[in-house]
Structure formats: C-alpha cells, structure tokens
Design a protein around this motif. Structure first.
Motif, PDB file in Angstrom:
ATOM      1  N   UNK A  19       0.825  -1.210   0.000  1.00  0.00           N
ATOM      2  CA  UNK A  19       0.000   0.000   0.000  1.00  0.00           C
ATOM      3  C   UNK A  19       0.856   1.255   0.000  1.00  0.00           C
ATOM      4  N   UNK A  20       1.948   1.249   0.755  1.00  0.00           N
ATOM      5  CA  UNK A  20       2.845   2.404   0.808  1.00  0.00           C
ATOM      6  C   UNK A  20       3.533   2.609  -0.540  1.00  0.00           C
ATOM      7  N   UNK A  21       3.934   1.514  -1.165  1.00  0.00           N
ATOM      8  CA  UNK A  21       4.551   1.590  -2.492  1.00  0.00           C
ATOM      9  C   UNK A  21       3.547   2.188  -3.483  1.00  0.00           C
ATOM     10  N   UNK A  22       2.332   1.676  -3.475  1.00  0.00           N
ATOM     11  CA  UNK A  22       1.306   2.172  -4.398  1.00  0.00           C
ATOM     12  C   UNK A  22       1.014   3.651  -4.174  1.00  0.00           C
ATOM     13  N   UNK A  28       3.518   9.937  -8.190  1.00  0.00           N
ATOM     14  CA  UNK A  28       4.375  10.162  -9.360  1.00  0.00           C
ATOM     15  C   UNK A  28       3.699   9.736 -10.655  1.00  0.00           C
ATOM     16  N   UNK A  29       2.408   9.509 -10.627  1.00  0.00           N
ATOM     17  CA  UNK A  29       1.702   8.930 -11.778  1.00  0.00           C
ATOM     18  C   UNK A  29       1.815   9.765 -13.061  1.00  0.00           C
ATOM     19  N   UNK A  30       2.020  11.069 -12.945  1.00  0.00           N
ATOM     20  CA  UNK A  30       2.165  11.905 -14.138  1.00  0.00           C
ATOM     21  C   UNK A  30       3.411  11.548 -14.937  1.00  0.00           C
ATOM     22  N   UNK A  32       4.846   8.329 -14.910  1.00  0.00           N
ATOM     23  CA  UNK A  32       4.955   6.889 -15.153  1.00  0.00           C
ATOM     24  C   UNK A  32       4.482   6.537 -16.555  1.00  0.00           C
ATOM     25  N   UNK A  33       5.345   5.878 -17.305  1.00  0.00           N
ATOM     26  CA  UNK A  33       5.024   5.420 -18.661  1.00  0.00           C
ATOM     27  C   UNK A  33       4.255   4.107 -18.576  1.00  0.00           C
ATOM     28  N   UNK A  34       4.723   3.209 -17.715  1.00  0.00           N
ATOM     29  CA  UNK A  34       4.093   1.906 -17.556  1.00  0.00           C
ATOM     30  C   UNK A  34       4.612   1.213 -16.316  1.00  0.00           C
ATOM     31  N   UNK A  35       3.858   0.218 -15.924  1.00  0.00           N
ATOM     32  CA  UNK A  35       4.188  -0.486 -14.683  1.00  0.00           C
ATOM     33  C   UNK A  35       3.809  -1.956 -14.825  1.00  0.00           C
ATOM     34  N   UNK A  36       4.647  -2.838 -14.266  1.00  0.00           N
ATOM     35  CA  UNK A  36       4.345  -4.260 -14.281  1.00  0.00           C
ATOM     36  C   UNK A  36       4.626  -4.813 -12.887  1.00  0.00           C
ATOM     37  N   UNK A  47       7.447  -8.462  -7.264  1.00  0.00           N
ATOM     38  CA  UNK A  47       8.390  -7.747  -8.116  1.00  0.00           C
ATOM     39  C   UNK A  47       7.624  -6.699  -8.899  1.00  0.00           C
ATOM     40  N   UNK A  48       8.122  -5.470  -8.885  1.00  0.00           N
ATOM     41  CA  UNK A  48       7.460  -4.388  -9.605  1.00  0.00           C
ATOM     42  C   UNK A  48       8.504  -3.654 -10.435  1.00  0.00           C
ATOM     43  N   UNK A  49       8.207  -3.430 -11.702  1.00  0.00           N
ATOM     44  CA  UNK A  49       9.070  -2.580 -12.525  1.00  0.00           C
ATOM     45  C   UNK A  49       8.232  -1.399 -13.007  1.00  0.00           C
ATOM     46  N   UNK A  50       8.832  -0.222 -12.927  1.00  0.00           N
ATOM     47  CA  UNK A  50       8.130   1.006 -13.286  1.00  0.00           C
ATOM     48  C   UNK A  50       8.998   1.781 -14.275  1.00  0.00           C
ATOM     49  N   UNK A  51       8.459   2.047 -15.456  1.00  0.00           N
ATOM     50  CA  UNK A  51       9.150   2.864 -16.456  1.00  0.00           C
ATOM     51  C   UNK A  51       8.680   4.302 -16.277  1.00  0.00           C
TER      52      UNK A  51
END
Length: 86
Positions: A19-22, A28-30, A32-36, A47-51
């Motif tokens: 929840x804290x990560x989210x 920073x959502x403006x 973020x290109x993509x997230x997996x 595991x989370x990757x954020x472009x």
C-alpha cells in the motif's frame, strides 16, 4: 525542463508494504510510462518494474522514498535518453 527515461525495479518482501509503495507511485503517476507487477508467491515476494520519463530530481526522490520503506529493495537504471519538455 529536461526529463530522462529510467526503469525503477522494486522488490517487496512484505505484503503490508504494498500500500505504501502504491501511494508513492500514485504521487508520481504523471511521470509513469508503464508499470508491471509480478507476485512471486513461491518466494513470498512481489516484483514491480516502473518505467518513468521524469526530471532527474523526481526519479531520485521517488527511488529514495521507496528505498526508505521497510522490507523494500529498489534499484534504478537510467537511460541515455534525455529530452527537453515544455
């Protein structure tokens, strides 16, 4: 303003930290290109990757804030793609 493309890799060792990560990623959502996100239940981690495409200081602040969270590991890989944004 110059922006840079980067990938932030996040390993979450405790599901209570998700929840804290989210919340930080939402702020920073403006940028973020993509997230997996991949739950790896066999090992008990996520595991989370954020472009991102953001100013250097925004990327550093986000990575630093994520790294301060308990049970979280963060690494950032920066590209050489730097552009001027209006």
């Amino acid at each position: 303003m110059k922006t840079r493309v980067a990938v932030i890799a996040i390993i979450v060792h405790d599901k209570d930290s998700v929840e804290k990560v989210n919340a930080l990623l939402h702020e920073a959502s403006d940028y973020i290109i993509g997230r997996m996100g991949i739950p790896y239940s066999k090992k008990g981690i996520n595991l989370i990757s954020v472009a991102v495409d953001a100013p250097q200081n925004v990327i550093s602040a986000l990575s630093g804030s994520l790294g301060q969270l308990e049970e979280i590991n963060v690494k950032t890989a920066y590209s050489d793609v730097i552009t001027d944004q209006p």
